[in-house]
Design an enzyme around this catalytic site. Structure first.
Site, PDB file in Angstrom:
ATOM      1  N   ASP A 121       0.850  -1.191   0.000  1.00 56.34           N
ATOM      2  CA  ASP A 121       0.000   0.000   0.000  1.00 56.34           C
ATOM      3  C   ASP A 121       0.891   1.248   0.000  1.00 56.34           C
ATOM      4  OD1 ASP A 121      -3.204   0.538   0.935  1.00 56.34           O
ATOM      5  OD2 ASP A 121      -1.807   2.207   1.120  1.00 56.34           O
ATOM      6  N   ILE A 122       0.471   2.238  -0.792  1.00 59.71           N
ATOM      7  CA  ILE A 122       1.281   3.455  -0.932  1.00 59.71           C
ATOM      8  C   ILE A 122       1.242   4.301   0.341  1.00 59.71           C
ATOM      9  CG2 ILE A 122      -0.490   5.038  -1.851  1.00 59.71           C
ATOM     10  CD1 ILE A 122       1.538   5.719  -4.098  1.00 59.71           C
TER      11      ILE A 122
ATOM     12  N   ASN B 171     -12.908  -3.311   2.146  1.00 65.17           N
ATOM     13  CA  ASN B 171     -13.961  -2.305   2.170  1.00 65.17           C
ATOM     14  C   ASN B 171     -14.830  -2.449   0.929  1.00 65.17           C
ATOM     15  OD1 ASN B 171     -13.138  -0.961   4.587  1.00 65.17           O
ATOM     16  ND2 ASN B 171     -11.438  -0.053   3.445  1.00 65.17           N
TER      17      ASN B 171
ATOM     18  N   HIS C  61     -10.097  -5.200  -3.455  1.00 58.39           N
ATOM     19  CA  HIS C  61      -8.762  -5.362  -2.875  1.00 58.39           C
ATOM     20  C   HIS C  61      -8.908  -5.799  -1.434  1.00 58.39           C
ATOM     21  CE1 HIS C  61     -10.044  -1.156  -2.679  1.00 58.39           C
ATOM     22  NE2 HIS C  61      -9.417  -1.047  -1.524  1.00 58.39           N
TER      23      HIS C  61
ATOM     24  N   HIS D 137      -6.952  -5.810   2.047  1.00 59.51           N
ATOM     25  CA  HIS D 137      -5.826  -5.265   2.804  1.00 59.51           C
ATOM     26  C   HIS D 137      -5.314  -6.364   3.732  1.00 59.51           C
ATOM     27  CE1 HIS D 137      -6.829  -0.851   2.167  1.00 59.51           C
ATOM     28  NE2 HIS D 137      -8.012  -1.373   1.931  1.00 59.51           N
TER      29      HIS D 137
HETATM   30  P1  AMP Z   1      -9.874   1.448   0.255  1.00 55.63           P
HETATM   31  O1  AMP Z   1     -10.192   2.651   1.086  1.00 55.63           O
HETATM   32  O2  AMP Z   1     -10.196   0.155   0.936  1.00 55.63           O
HETATM   33  O3  AMP Z   1     -10.456   1.545  -1.139  1.00 55.63           O
HETATM   34  O4  AMP Z   1      -8.284   1.432   0.124  1.00 55.63           O
HETATM   35  C1  AMP Z   1      -7.595   1.919  -0.969  1.00 55.63           C
HETATM   36  C2  AMP Z   1      -6.122   1.793  -0.634  1.00 55.63           C
HETATM   37  O5  AMP Z   1      -5.381   1.926  -1.824  1.00 55.63           O
HETATM   38  C3  AMP Z   1      -5.599   2.868   0.337  1.00 55.63           C
HETATM   39  O6  AMP Z   1      -5.049   2.211   1.480  1.00 55.63           O
HETATM   40  C4  AMP Z   1      -4.533   3.595  -0.479  1.00 55.63           C
HETATM   41  O7  AMP Z   1      -3.442   4.005   0.297  1.00 55.63           O
HETATM   42  C5  AMP Z   1      -4.159   2.554  -1.521  1.00 55.63           C
HETATM   43  N1  AMP Z   1      -3.616   3.065  -2.771  1.00 55.63           N
HETATM   44  C6  AMP Z   1      -4.142   4.029  -3.555  1.00 55.63           C
HETATM   45  N2  AMP Z   1      -3.372   4.218  -4.643  1.00 55.63           N
HETATM   46  C7  AMP Z   1      -2.344   3.331  -4.547  1.00 55.63           C
HETATM   47  C8  AMP Z   1      -1.223   3.017  -5.360  1.00 55.63           C
HETATM   48  N3  AMP Z   1      -0.987   3.665  -6.511  1.00 55.63           N
HETATM   49  N4  AMP Z   1      -0.373   2.047  -4.954  1.00 55.63           N
HETATM   50  C9  AMP Z   1      -0.589   1.401  -3.788  1.00 55.63           C
HETATM   51  N5  AMP Z   1      -1.639   1.638  -2.981  1.00 55.63           N
HETATM   52  C10 AMP Z   1      -2.499   2.598  -3.345  1.00 55.63           C
END
Ligand code: AMP
Length: 119
Positions: A33-34, A91, A104, A106
């Site tokens: 995760d970024i 989520n 996705h 986590h």
């Molecule tokens: P959600 O709120 O469950 O949709 O989580 C989305 C997740 O994607 C968040 O934890 C972000 O930090 C992560 N995210 C968004 N863009 C990227 C990216 N380019 N690379 C890795 N993680 C990302």
């Protein structure tokens, strides 16, 4: 909700934008995760175009579902999370604050994570 092929994880799968890959096979891609929320915070996504867990469970073929969840477990083991424990979270939709409309999971670990939800 219809699948948006321009969402950021679709673009990662197309290699339009980079990610820090942890694992990849025919069914899943896992990457860091970024914006990590724990010492280990990895996302595991299916290769197919599914908005959320319920969309995936309704539309994906059995081999995609089995392959995806085998990948989730393998990533947790490969990252050394199994012994001390970890949390997996997906989520779905607005109430869960899903930001990226591609399924996705986590995986969080590397420290005690506290209670599941803050009330
Ligand atoms: P959600 O709120 O469950 O949709 O989580 C989305 C997740 O994607 C968040 O934890 C972000 O930090 C992560 N995210 C968004 N863009 C990227 C990216 N380019 N690379 C890795 N993680 C990302």
């Amino acid at each position: 909700m219809a699948y948006d092929p321009e969402n950021i994880f679709a673009r990662i799968l197309r290699r339009d934008i980079p990610c820090d890959t942890v694992y990849e096979d025919d069914f899943a891609l896992a990457f860091h995760d970024i914006n990590p929320q724990a010492p280990v915070h990895v996302l595991v996504i299916p290769k197919g175009p599914y908005v959320s867990m319920d969309d995936f469970c309704e539309k994906a073929a059995d081999d995609e579902i089995a392959g995806f969840f085998r990948a989730v477990g393998r990533v947790a083991r490969d990252l050394g999370l199994s012994e001390d424990g970890f949390r997996m979270l997906a989520n779905s939709g607005a109430n869960a604050h899903q930001e990226v409309p591609h399924l996705h999971i986590h995986l969080f670990g590397g420290k005690p994570l506290g209670p599941m939800l803050v009330r």
